[in-house]
Scaffold this motif. Structure first.
Motif, PDB file in Angstrom:
ATOM      1  N   VAL A 102      42.913  45.256  50.862  1.00 15.95           N
ATOM      2  CA  VAL A 102      42.955  46.413  51.642  1.00 15.95           C
ATOM      3  C   VAL A 102      43.656  47.621  51.280  1.00 15.95           C
ATOM      4  N   ASP A 103      44.700  47.333  50.436  1.00 10.14           N
ATOM      5  CA  ASP A 103      45.199  48.324  49.757  1.00 10.14           C
ATOM      6  C   ASP A 103      44.458  49.413  48.556  1.00 10.14           C
ATOM      7  N   ILE A 104      43.517  48.450  47.818  1.00 14.37           N
ATOM      8  CA  ILE A 104      42.618  48.935  46.916  1.00 14.37           C
ATOM      9  C   ILE A 104      41.073  49.297  47.458  1.00 14.37           C
ATOM     10  N   ASP A 105      41.231  48.956  48.838  1.00 18.43           N
ATOM     11  CA  ASP A 105      39.788  49.492  49.494  1.00 18.43           C
ATOM     12  C   ASP A 105      38.566  48.758  48.787  1.00 18.43           C
ATOM     13  N   TYR A 106      38.652  47.604  49.078  1.00 17.52           N
ATOM     14  CA  TYR A 106      37.772  46.648  47.899  1.00 17.52           C
ATOM     15  C   TYR A 106      37.442  45.419  48.986  1.00 17.52           C
ATOM     16  N   PRO A 107      36.641  45.825  50.440  1.00 13.86           N
ATOM     17  CA  PRO A 107      36.253  44.771  51.025  1.00 13.86           C
ATOM     18  C   PRO A 107      35.212  43.717  50.376  1.00 13.86           C
ATOM     19  N   LEU A 108      35.097  42.405  50.843  1.00 14.73           N
ATOM     20  CA  LEU A 108      34.262  41.543  50.041  1.00 14.73           C
ATOM     21  C   LEU A 108      32.729  42.062  50.080  1.00 14.73           C
ATOM     22  N   SER A 109      32.335  42.835  51.038  1.00 10.25           N
ATOM     23  CA  SER A 109      30.899  43.332  51.079  1.00 10.25           C
ATOM     24  C   SER A 109      30.499  44.190  49.964  1.00 10.25           C
ATOM     25  N   THR A 110      31.484  44.917  49.119  1.00  4.68           N
ATOM     26  CA  THR A 110      31.224  45.592  47.877  1.00  4.68           C
ATOM     27  C   THR A 110      31.813  44.816  46.833  1.00  4.68           C
ATOM     28  N   TRP A 111      31.981  43.688  46.582  1.00  9.57           N
ATOM     29  CA  TRP A 111      32.647  42.976  45.471  1.00  9.57           C
ATOM     30  C   TRP A 111      31.398  42.898  44.457  1.00  9.57           C
ATOM     31  N   GLU A 112      31.708  43.087  43.158  1.00  7.49           N
ATOM     32  CA  GLU A 112      30.873  43.121  41.971  1.00  7.49           C
ATOM     33  C   GLU A 112      30.819  41.488  41.543  1.00  7.49           C
ATOM     34  N   VAL A 113      29.890  41.317  40.769  1.00 11.80           N
ATOM     35  CA  VAL A 113      29.359  39.851  40.171  1.00 11.80           C
ATOM     36  C   VAL A 113      30.732  39.122  39.716  1.00 11.80           C
ATOM     37  N   GLY A 114      31.509  40.051  38.765  1.00 10.73           N
ATOM     38  CA  GLY A 114      32.712  39.289  38.273  1.00 10.73           C
ATOM     39  C   GLY A 114      33.588  38.802  39.182  1.00 10.73           C
ATOM     40  N   SER A 115      34.161  39.676  40.370  1.00 10.31           N
ATOM     41  CA  SER A 115      35.020  39.243  41.240  1.00 10.31           C
ATOM     42  C   SER A 115      34.341  38.198  42.137  1.00 10.31           C
ATOM     43  N   ILE A 116      33.233  38.131  42.341  1.00  8.64           N
ATOM     44  CA  ILE A 116      32.371  36.918  43.261  1.00  8.64           C
ATOM     45  C   ILE A 116      32.618  35.622  42.431  1.00  8.64           C
ATOM     46  N   GLU A 117      32.280  35.650  41.184  1.00  6.25           N
ATOM     47  CA  GLU A 117      32.267  34.545  40.451  1.00  6.25           C
ATOM     48  C   GLU A 117      33.455  33.961  40.219  1.00  6.25           C
ATOM     49  N   GLY A 118      34.602  34.655  39.876  1.00  6.00           N
ATOM     50  CA  GLY A 118      35.978  34.400  39.850  1.00  6.00           C
ATOM     51  C   GLY A 118      36.252  33.756  41.073  1.00  6.00           C
ATOM     52  N   TYR A 119      35.951  34.259  42.082  1.00  4.55           N
ATOM     53  CA  TYR A 119      36.705  33.565  43.325  1.00  4.55           C
ATOM     54  C   TYR A 119      36.227  32.529  43.777  1.00  4.55           C
ATOM     55  N   LEU A 120      34.615  32.560  43.641  1.00  4.24           N
ATOM     56  CA  LEU A 120      33.976  31.018  43.963  1.00  4.24           C
ATOM     57  C   LEU A 120      34.439  30.088  43.220  1.00  4.24           C
ATOM     58  N   SER A 121      34.427  30.363  41.757  1.00  2.58           N
ATOM     59  CA  SER A 121      34.978  29.102  40.887  1.00  2.58           C
ATOM     60  C   SER A 121      36.433  28.672  41.209  1.00  2.58           C
ATOM     61  N   TYR A 122      37.248  29.699  41.410  1.00  2.00           N
ATOM     62  CA  TYR A 122      38.588  29.238  41.797  1.00  2.00           C
ATOM     63  C   TYR A 122      38.750  28.528  43.124  1.00  2.00           C
ATOM     64  N   SER A 123      38.230  29.176  43.945  1.00  2.29           N
ATOM     65  CA  SER A 123      38.060  28.649  45.299  1.00  2.29           C
ATOM     66  C   SER A 123      37.563  27.305  45.308  1.00  2.29           C
ATOM     67  N   LEU A 124      36.547  27.045  44.867  1.00  2.00           N
ATOM     68  CA  LEU A 124      35.871  25.763  44.790  1.00  2.00           C
ATOM     69  C   LEU A 124      36.725  24.570  44.213  1.00  2.00           C
ATOM     70  N   CYS A 125      37.287  24.909  42.910  1.00  2.00           N
ATOM     71  CA  CYS A 125      38.330  24.007  42.467  1.00  2.00           C
ATOM     72  C   CYS A 125      39.608  23.577  43.371  1.00  2.00           C
ATOM     73  N   LEU A 126      39.905  24.842  44.033  1.00  2.00           N
ATOM     74  CA  LEU A 126      41.177  24.482  45.072  1.00  2.00           C
ATOM     75  C   LEU A 126      40.539  23.405  46.219  1.00  2.00           C
ATOM     76  N   LEU A 127      39.393  23.752  46.538  1.00  2.00           N
ATOM     77  CA  LEU A 127      38.784  22.873  47.713  1.00  2.00           C
ATOM     78  C   LEU A 127      38.780  21.242  47.165  1.00  2.00           C
ATOM     79  N   GLU A 128      38.315  21.039  45.879  1.00  2.00           N
ATOM     80  CA  GLU A 128      38.363  20.068  45.267  1.00  2.00           C
ATOM     81  C   GLU A 128      39.742  19.129  45.134  1.00  2.00           C
ATOM     82  N   ILE A 129      40.883  20.131  44.757  1.00  3.77           N
ATOM     83  CA  ILE A 129      42.125  19.703  44.863  1.00  3.77           C
ATOM     84  C   ILE A 129      42.746  19.182  46.324  1.00  3.77           C
TER      85      ILE A 129
END
Length: 337
Positions: A102-129
């Motif tokens: 919110v502070d940097i005004d970067y909602p999910l709908s405006t994310w670039e590919v790098g941000s998307i891939e980083g979050y999806l990889s991190y979160s999928l690993c976290l779900l596995e754990i």
């Protein structure tokens, strides 16, 4: 908790193909280091780190005091109460990350590919754990129920004492089903030497902190549940240690112990001691004490399970929102499967 790994893998491939040209152009335009980031983004990231750091500082004072944290004996006793407080890092950091966006005004709908891939990889690993933690908690719950049943048999005065105590056995450690190879591959995918700038850089740096904190606390929890330091060591190895992370000071206080000693849950140790006492003197007092400790274990496991399930659901919700945004971007002809 079922992870659709193949579906997400397809998502990564389609996403990469769809954005390949734009992503390549973006990388060529963003060859900046930390010192070249706009001051406002540096300030936002600093605020995020300061907020999380304060929480960790309070946690250190609270749980790493005499009698509050790990013991100094040959066996490392980790209490579920201590681990519960540590696990609170995850929802707190998750909320701080949302505030950062919110502070940097970067909602999910405006994310670039790098941000998307980083979050999806991190979160999928976290779900596995989280899945592995839930499995270990289920094993512990089943062992507890078995002991409760044996105590009820013991209370049946019509049975000989030897028969009643025949199957009264201590809680055995379980084997972790954590897929370290899967987690390692995801981690490599998200750390392919990409160069970010601006809002993507802020998200990338924040995700590094979230990953370190998440892997740290989940590694300790899994090691305690399994009475094996392997999960902690594996997650630590995936990250290459915690140097530079906000958790480095907190980790340094227990790292040497958990790497060299057998981690055992304090509550499990107390129950196993009670089992030995019941087998020794077969008294009502010993049986009632054991019953009380079994109830304490049940309550604490329920609390930890609820926290893990809540975090699992929050992460899944964020993933779903992000994937829905991708579907809208790709349009009906290139929908994400």
């Amino acid at each position: 908790m079922v992870l659709l790994e193949h579906t997400f893998a397809k998502l990564y491939n389609k996403l990469e193909n769809h954005h390949n040209h734009n992503h390549h152009h973006h990388q060529n335009q963003t060859n900046h280091d930390h010192y070249n980031q706009p001051e406002k983004f540096l300030a936002s990231l600093h605020a995020f780190r300061s907020e999380v750091s304060r929480f960790i500082g309070h946690l250190s004072l609270d749980v790493l005091k005499p009698g509050g944290g790990p013991s100094s004996s040959e066996i490392l006793f980790l209490s579920l109460t201590w681990i519960e407080k540590c696990f609170g890092i995850l929802p707190f950091t998750n909320k701080a990350f949302a505030n950062l966006l919110v502070d940097i005004d970067y909602p999910l709908s405006t994310w670039e590919v790098g941000s998307i891939e980083g979050y999806l990889s991190y979160s999928l690993c976290l779900l596995e754990i989280f899945n592995s933690i839930s499995s270990s908690l289920s094993h512990l719950a089943q062992s507890r129920l078995s002991l409760v049943h044996r105590l009820s048999v013991l209370e049946d005065s019509s049975l000989p004492s030897s028969m009643a105590t025949k199957h009264l056995k201590p809680i055995e450690p379980c084997c972790s089903n954590f897929n370290v190879n899967f987690a390692n591959e995801l981690s490599k995918e998200s750390d392919q030497g990409r160069i970010f700038s601006g809002k993507e850089w802020v998200v990338s740096e924040a995700l590094k902190e979230m990953k370190s904190l998440g892997f740290w606390v989940c590694g300790i929890l899994l090691s305690g549940l399994c009475s094996n330091n392997k999960p902690y060591m594996e997650l630590r190895e995936i990250l290459g240690g915690f140097d530079g992370s906000l958790v480095v000071t907190l980790d340094s206080k227990i790292n040497e112990q958990i790497m060299e000693k057998i981690p055992v849950l304090k509550e499990v140790k107390e129950i196993n001691d009670s089992v030995a006492q019941v087998l020794l003197d077969d008294s009502d007092v010993a049986a009632k004490e054991m019953q009380t400790k079994l109830q304490v274990l049940e309550n604490l496991c329920d609390v930890v399970r609820t926290m893990v399930d809540d975090m699992f659901n929050k992460v899944m919700t964020q993933r779903t929102e992000l994937i829905d945004c991708l579907r809208l971007k790709k349009g009906p002809k290139n929908s994400v499967v």
